[in-house]
Design a protein around this motif. Structure first.
Motif, short mmCIF file in Angstrom:
data_model
loop_
_atom_site.label_atom_id
_atom_site.label_comp_id
_atom_site.label_asym_id
_atom_site.label_seq_id
_atom_site.Cartn_x
_atom_site.Cartn_y
_atom_site.Cartn_z
N ASP A 1 0.82 -1.72 -0.05
CA ASP A 1 -0.34 -0.07 0.10
C ASP A 1 0.66 1.23 -0.13
OD1 ASP A 1 0.54 -0.48 2.66
OD2 ASP A 1 -1.04 0.63 3.73
N ARG A 2 1.89 1.53 0.09
CA ARG A 2 3.32 2.46 0.18
C ARG A 2 4.30 2.13 -1.23
NH1 ARG A 2 3.82 4.99 5.77
NH2 ARG A 2 2.46 4.42 6.17
N PHE A 3 4.30 3.67 -1.43
CA PHE A 3 5.49 4.19 -2.88
C PHE A 3 6.34 4.26 -2.42
CE2 PHE A 3 1.16 3.08 -4.15
CZ PHE A 3 1.73 1.86 -5.40
N PHE A 4 7.69 4.85 -2.08
CA PHE A 4 8.83 5.68 -2.11
C PHE A 4 8.83 6.33 -3.63
CE2 PHE A 4 12.43 7.64 -0.66
CZ PHE A 4 12.34 7.32 -0.09
N THR A 5 8.55 7.37 -3.60
CA THR A 5 8.38 8.51 -3.97
C THR A 5 9.55 9.47 -4.22
OG1 THR A 5 6.12 10.06 -4.00
CG2 THR A 5 6.27 7.34 -5.01
N GLU A 6 9.57 10.06 -5.34
CA GLU A 6 10.06 11.53 -5.55
C GLU A 6 8.79 12.42 -6.34
OE1 GLU A 6 14.44 13.85 -6.17
OE2 GLU A 6 13.95 12.38 -7.31
#
Length: 458
Positions: free
Chosen positions: A180-185
């Motif tokens: 359920d998580r996304f590590f984004t910039e």
């Protein structure tokens, strides 16, 4: 927060039972005096500008303020306001001296953003530090009325939705078991930009510095507007990131004040073991800048005013030029030098015309002008010393001649700080370089200054 007002070259002593103040001698709490004494020793040891010096008055140790004006703030919050000494000589008291200083500071580089009308009005009822803080708050209020500017800033975060670019390496490291998580910039349009962070930090500082109820109230109201903007943690880096493009032009004045508040960027600041910012200005530089601004407006065509000339040196040694000759001003016609002028922030007395007092003039200044005249005018022409006009020096002195330099003449002229004009001796050859309507001519050495209107002064 206590405070006192003094003038240049007044002395300070620690207050003790039975002490009585006199003109030029004021008392301060012993803790403040000890801090000032440490400042004297520190500046002497480090070879910095001596804005204070140790001396003795009435058999007691004292600290004397030199030719610096502004505000000295001790670590305990005690404020010492230092006004120009000419304020006592021309009358008008603290109020006029403070207004005159504000007007002169506008000519000093970095302080042209002072709004004269509001600052002069405030100077009539509050000390200089509060005037400066009030100017900063009004410039921030102007920004708030137009709206805080936002900008896109790059951010990284572990979000519930995919925004921007997925950082695969960090995503796998943190979210291997979390679908359920996304590590984004991603870029975020926010008011958290360097300019706003710096202003927020400066607003917080003013809450600590100001003792004025009006300034405190306005600072708190403005801090509320900046509540969603984090204060700056790296002043130097944020100042380097400031971008004043067309849409950010109205930030310029407020950021100039913020730099002064956050980085203590006055011509000189006092610090010690306990940091205590002070705003001090060398009056020689302030007077020179003030004369330069108004003298340039008084020149006739085709003459121009050149400041900080450094074309010649006093000597040449081993193929090197030593001891640069740097007069304050040169009046030029095309590429030729016509007149050399140098300002001196000193009160002289036109009534002391004798070989002992010599009007209070310094021999070293005459040596200096003699060297300027030989180098820039080839030993023939006029050189001028400019002093502030007072009741005891209201007209030009008779011309000084150099016996071994027959073609060189030295003039000592008063510059009126109120009317911003230079008094001209009748018949002087260099008077033709100036507009007749803008320069006060002294006929027969009887100084009768015309009354100028406020519109003419501006």
């Amino acid at each position: 927060m206590s405070g006192i007002t003094i003038y240049e070259f007044d002395a300070l002593v620690p207050t003790v039972p039975g002490f009585s103040e006199t003109e030029g001698l004021r008392g301060v709490p012993p803790t403040v005096f000890n801090w000032l004494e440490l400042q004297c020793l520190r500046t002497a040891e480090q070879g910095e500008a001596a804005w204070l010096r140790l001396t003795q008055r009435r058999g007691r140790r004292s600290v004397q303020v030199t030719s610096f004006v502004g505000v000295i703030r001790a670590p305990d919050g005690c404020q010492i306001e230092v006004l120009p000494k000419v304020g006592k000589a021309i009358g008008g008291g603290d109020k006029e001296a403070r207004q005159l200083l504000i007007e002169m500071l506008r000519c000093l580089g970095g302080f042209r953003h002072i709004q004269t009308d509001s600052a002069k009005l405030a100077a009539a009822r509050m000390p200089l530090l509060e005037v400066f803080i009030g100017e900063f708050l009004r410039s921030v209020e102007h920004i708030v009325k137009r709206g805080l500017r936002s900008d896109y800033t790059s951010r990284q975060g572990n979000l519930f939705a995919l925004r921007g670019k997925l950082l695969v390496s960090q995503h796998l490291h943190q979210n291997l078991c979390r679908a359920d998580r996304f590590f984004t910039e991603h870029d975020e349009f926010s008011t958290s930009r360097p300019e706003n962070r710096l202003l927020h930090s400066a607003l917080r500082c003013t809450l600590l510095l100001s003792a004025s109820q009006a300034n405190q109230q306005l600072a708190r109201e403005l801090c509320f507007v900046f509540a969603n903007v984090p204060p700056s943690s790296q002043f130097g880096q944020d100042f380097q990131r400031v971008r004043l493009d067309r849409s950010m032009g109205h930030y310029a004045d407020a950021l100039a004040w913020a730099r002064l508040i956050l980085e203590d960027e006055s011509p000189l600041t006092g610090t010690g073991r306990n940091r205590a910012p002070s705003l001090l200005f060398p009056m020689e530089a302030v007077f020179e800048a003030f004369v330069a601004k108004h003298l340039a407006r008084q020149l006739a065509q085709p003459f121009t005013l050149k400041t900080k000339a450094r074309s010649f040196s006093l000597v040449r040694h081993q193929e090197q030029n030593w001891f640069r000759l740097k007069p304050d001003f040169l009046v030029r016609e095309s590429v030729s030098d016509k007149l050399v002028l140098d300002t001196k922030w000193k009160l002289i007395d036109g009534t002391r015309a004798n070989g002992t007092d010599k009007y209070g003039l310094a021999q070293a200044d005459f040596y200096q002008l003699l060297a300027y005249g030989h180098s820039y005018l080839d030993g023939a022409g006029d050189v001028v010393l400019i002093y502030p006009k007072t009741d005891t020096f209201s007209k030009p002195l008779d011309v000084f001649e150099f016996p071994k330099a027959a073609g060189l003449r030295l003039w000592v002229l008063p510059f009126c700080l109120r009317e911003r004009t230079l008094a001209m001796p009748q018949g002087a050859s260099f008077a033709a370089s100036f507009n007749r309507e803008s320069v006060v001519a002294v006929q027969g050495h009887k100084f009768e200054s015309p009354k100028l209107t406020e519109s003419a002064l501006t």
